[in-house]
Design a protein around this motif. Structure first.
Motif, PDB file in Angstrom:
ATOM      1  N   ILE A  10      -5.692 -17.329   0.324  1.00 33.04           N
ATOM      2  CA  ILE A  10      -5.979 -17.327  -1.114  1.00 33.04           C
ATOM      3  C   ILE A  10      -7.130 -18.276  -1.424  1.00 33.04           C
ATOM      4  N   GLU A  11      -7.082 -19.489  -0.831  1.00 32.48           N
ATOM      5  CA  GLU A  11      -8.120 -20.492  -1.090  1.00 32.48           C
ATOM      6  C   GLU A  11      -9.503 -20.002  -0.678  1.00 32.48           C
ATOM      7  N   LEU A  12      -9.571 -19.214   0.402  1.00 37.33           N
ATOM      8  CA  LEU A  12     -10.851 -18.721   0.908  1.00 37.33           C
ATOM      9  C   LEU A  12     -11.248 -17.382   0.296  1.00 37.33           C
ATOM     10  N   CYS A  13     -10.441 -16.922  -0.652  1.00 36.93           N
ATOM     11  CA  CYS A  13     -10.725 -15.662  -1.361  1.00 36.93           C
ATOM     12  C   CYS A  13     -10.820 -14.474  -0.411  1.00 36.93           C
ATOM     13  N   LEU A  14      -9.949 -14.444   0.611  1.00 34.72           N
ATOM     14  CA  LEU A  14      -9.904 -13.282   1.482  1.00 34.72           C
ATOM     15  C   LEU A  14      -9.262 -12.121   0.723  1.00 34.72           C
ATOM     16  N   TRP A  15      -9.657 -10.903   1.078  1.00 31.90           N
ATOM     17  CA  TRP A  15      -9.021  -9.710   0.503  1.00 31.90           C
ATOM     18  C   TRP A  15      -7.704  -9.519   1.249  1.00 31.90           C
ATOM     19  N   ARG A  16      -6.591  -9.544   0.525  1.00 32.13           N
ATOM     20  CA  ARG A  16      -5.273  -9.666   1.136  1.00 32.13           C
ATOM     21  C   ARG A  16      -4.514  -8.337   1.092  1.00 32.13           C
ATOM     22  N   ILE A  17      -4.126  -7.846   2.285  1.00 30.50           N
ATOM     23  CA  ILE A  17      -3.482  -6.536   2.412  1.00 30.50           C
ATOM     24  C   ILE A  17      -2.098  -6.709   3.025  1.00 30.50           C
ATOM     25  N   LEU A  18      -1.088  -6.259   2.329  1.00 32.68           N
ATOM     26  CA  LEU A  18       0.301  -6.340   2.799  1.00 32.68           C
ATOM     27  C   LEU A  18       0.731  -4.978   3.334  1.00 32.68           C
ATOM     28  N   VAL A  19       1.386  -4.974   4.499  1.00 31.05           N
ATOM     29  CA  VAL A  19       1.908  -3.727   5.054  1.00 31.05           C
ATOM     30  C   VAL A  19       3.442  -3.752   5.023  1.00 31.05           C
ATOM     31  N   LYS A  20       4.024  -2.570   4.876  1.00 30.66           N
ATOM     32  CA  LYS A  20       5.482  -2.453   4.730  1.00 30.66           C
ATOM     33  C   LYS A  20       6.164  -2.201   6.073  1.00 30.66           C
ATOM     34  N   GLU A  73       9.294 -13.951  -7.362  1.00 24.73           N
ATOM     35  CA  GLU A  73       8.895 -15.067  -8.213  1.00 24.73           C
ATOM     36  C   GLU A  73       8.205 -16.137  -7.378  1.00 24.73           C
ATOM     37  N   GLY A  74       7.086 -16.623  -7.880  1.00 24.00           N
ATOM     38  CA  GLY A  74       6.348 -17.677  -7.206  1.00 24.00           C
ATOM     39  C   GLY A  74       5.362 -17.192  -6.161  1.00 24.00           C
ATOM     40  N   VAL A  75       5.346 -15.882  -5.907  1.00 25.24           N
ATOM     41  CA  VAL A  75       4.440 -15.314  -4.899  1.00 25.24           C
ATOM     42  C   VAL A  75       3.199 -14.755  -5.578  1.00 25.24           C
ATOM     43  N   ILE A  76       2.044 -15.078  -5.013  1.00 26.85           N
ATOM     44  CA  ILE A  76       0.801 -14.467  -5.505  1.00 26.85           C
ATOM     45  C   ILE A  76       0.650 -13.135  -4.785  1.00 26.85           C
ATOM     46  N   GLY A  77       0.738 -12.066  -5.533  1.00 27.88           N
ATOM     47  CA  GLY A  77       0.753 -10.730  -4.952  1.00 27.88           C
ATOM     48  C   GLY A  77      -0.517 -10.394  -4.190  1.00 27.88           C
ATOM     49  N   PRO A  78      -0.412  -9.466  -3.233  1.00 25.22           N
ATOM     50  CA  PRO A  78      -1.587  -9.064  -2.437  1.00 25.22           C
ATOM     51  C   PRO A  78      -2.541  -8.225  -3.269  1.00 25.22           C
ATOM     52  N   ASP A  79      -3.723  -8.013  -2.715  1.00 29.79           N
ATOM     53  CA  ASP A  79      -4.705  -7.161  -3.377  1.00 29.79           C
ATOM     54  C   ASP A  79      -4.399  -5.686  -3.164  1.00 29.79           C
ATOM     55  N   GLU A  80      -3.812  -5.356  -2.003  1.00 31.12           N
ATOM     56  CA  GLU A  80      -3.437  -3.981  -1.701  1.00 31.12           C
ATOM     57  C   GLU A  80      -2.153  -3.971  -0.884  1.00 31.12           C
ATOM     58  N   VAL A  81      -1.420  -2.869  -0.988  1.00 31.88           N
ATOM     59  CA  VAL A  81      -0.199  -2.681  -0.206  1.00 31.88           C
ATOM     60  C   VAL A  81      -0.259  -1.304   0.454  1.00 31.88           C
ATOM     61  N   TYR A  82       0.033  -1.267   1.770  1.00 26.94           N
ATOM     62  CA  TYR A  82       0.036   0.002   2.499  1.00 26.94           C
ATOM     63  C   TYR A  82       1.321   0.124   3.309  1.00 26.94           C
ATOM     64  N   GLU A  83       1.657   1.344   3.650  1.00 25.66           N
ATOM     65  CA  GLU A  83       2.856   1.584   4.439  1.00 25.66           C
ATOM     66  C   GLU A  83       2.732   1.015   5.843  1.00 25.66           C
ATOM     67  N   SER A  84       1.514   0.986   6.371  1.00 27.02           N
ATOM     68  CA  SER A  84       1.320   0.525   7.747  1.00 27.02           C
ATOM     69  C   SER A  84      -0.131   0.114   7.974  1.00 27.02           C
ATOM     70  N   PHE A  85      -0.373  -0.555   9.099  1.00 27.64           N
ATOM     71  CA  PHE A  85      -1.726  -0.914   9.512  1.00 27.64           C
ATOM     72  C   PHE A  85      -2.581   0.342   9.663  1.00 27.64           C
ATOM     73  N   ALA A  86      -2.022   1.370  10.272  1.00 24.23           N
ATOM     74  CA  ALA A  86      -2.781   2.609  10.493  1.00 24.23           C
ATOM     75  C   ALA A  86      -3.192   3.246   9.179  1.00 24.23           C
ATOM     76  N   GLU A  87      -2.303   3.205   8.196  1.00 26.89           N
ATOM     77  CA  GLU A  87      -2.646   3.807   6.902  1.00 26.89           C
ATOM     78  C   GLU A  87      -3.803   3.062   6.249  1.00 26.89           C
ATOM     79  N   PHE A  88      -3.828   1.730   6.391  1.00 28.22           N
ATOM     80  CA  PHE A  88      -4.947   0.971   5.841  1.00 28.22           C
ATOM     81  C   PHE A  88      -6.244   1.351   6.545  1.00 28.22           C
ATOM     82  N   VAL A  89      -6.220   1.419   7.867  1.00 29.13           N
ATOM     83  CA  VAL A  89      -7.441   1.780   8.601  1.00 29.13           C
ATOM     84  C   VAL A  89      -7.910   3.165   8.180  1.00 29.13           C
ATOM     85  N   ASP A  90      -6.972   4.090   7.977  1.00 29.12           N
ATOM     86  CA  ASP A  90      -7.344   5.416   7.483  1.00 29.12           C
ATOM     87  C   ASP A  90      -8.119   5.309   6.172  1.00 29.12           C
TER      88      ASP A  90
END
Length: 286
Positions: free
Chosen positions: A238-248, A260-277
């Motif tokens: 967060i401090e370095l302003c990286l684009w943050r991707i959460l996978v399920k 509560e208390g969590v800074i949400g990600p910029d994107e959420v995907y079902e998997s690493f492969a789906e993000f690469v797609d």
């Protein structure tokens, strides 16, 4: 917010690329796509139960194309500890680590069992998280351990408490969530009234070191992808302003991104492969 142009990717391993010793769905093919298109990336792992070399071997056996030799693709919290020991000139840390992890940390040859303990280093080592070992760590930190008596007047407050990471829980293949090192580090922090130095994710220093290894002159943002919204995507990310991707996958559980208390990600995907797609590399876009 629309995704910015991504110039490089920092990739978590456990829970994102692999579950135990098996790759997540289509992860091997997705990583091959990144490599085929010359897309810059680094692996970032908080592994502390096995050595970096064993982790790399396990990834190869799972089918991932790993660069050997002097490649700087794989970065682990154990690498960070080894560098930290050398930089600070630590001679005899007290390790709450597996034997393999400990051996990697002291491979620089600085360890001297004849001197007093000069640090406490904590990672994921279930067999060592009992009263006896934690009490020894506590006594070292407050200057009461037997080996320290009569060996100088160094203020015990200068003895560092070092954590590879502070994950509250991790994902254990076939067992779901299990307790991580974080609660044990917190117990030592509370007992000694000091804060641990975190050397792995999500410390800013860890991410900065990895980013410095990238030789990408591409425009855009650096992204980080992982299954833990706090340990993989919090703190320094967060401090370095990286684009943050959460996978399920891995340790992810429904609603993690909105706790509560969590800074949400910029994107959420079902998997690493789906993000690469979604990068559209095979379509000529990023």
């Amino acid at each position: 917010m629309a995704r910015p142009k991504i110039r490089a990717l920092l990739i978590d391993i456990s829970g994102t690329l692999m579950l135990g010793s098996a790759p997540t769905q289509r992860a091997v093919q997705a990583l091959a796509t990144l490599r085929r298109h010359g897309f810059p990336f680094r692996f970032c792992s908080n592994t502390s139960q096995e050595s970096t070399s064993v982790l790399q071997k396990r990834m190869v056996e799972a089918g991932f194309d790993m660069q050997g030799g002097d490649s700087q693709e794989l970065w682990t919290s154990l690498n960070a500890v080894q560098r930290h020991i050398q930089r600070r000139g630590l001679k005899r840390p007290y390790f709450l680590l597996s034997d393999a992890a400990k051996d990697e940390c002291i491979s620089a040859g600085l360890y001297d069992p004849s001197v007093r303990y000069d640090a406490v280093i904590v990672g994921f080592a279930p067999a060592l998280m009992d009263y006896s070992h934690l009490n020894t760590a506590f006594r070292i930190l407050v200057g009461e351990e037997d080996s320290q008596k009569g060996m100088g007047s160094e203020d015990p407050g200068t003895i560092p408490l070092i954590a590879l990471h502070k994950a509250r829980y991790i994902e254990s293949s076939g067992h779901g969530h299990v307790l991580g090192p974080g609660p044990f580090v917190a117990a030592l922090e509370r007992a000694t009234d000091r804060e641990a130095e975190v050397l792995g994710k999500p410390s800013r220093g860890f991410f900065e070191t990895v980013i410095e290894s990238l030789e990408s002159d591409r425009e855009g943002r650096i992204a980080v992808i992982g299954d833990d919204v706090e340990t993989d995507l919090g703190g320094g990310a967060i401090e370095l302003c990286l684009w943050r991707i959460l996978v399920k996958t891995g340790k992810y559980r429904g609603g993690d991104e909105s706790r509560e208390g969590v800074i949400g990600p910029d994107e959420v995907y079902e998997s690493f492969a789906e993000f690469v797609d979604s990068l559209g590399l095979d379509c000529g876009s990023v």
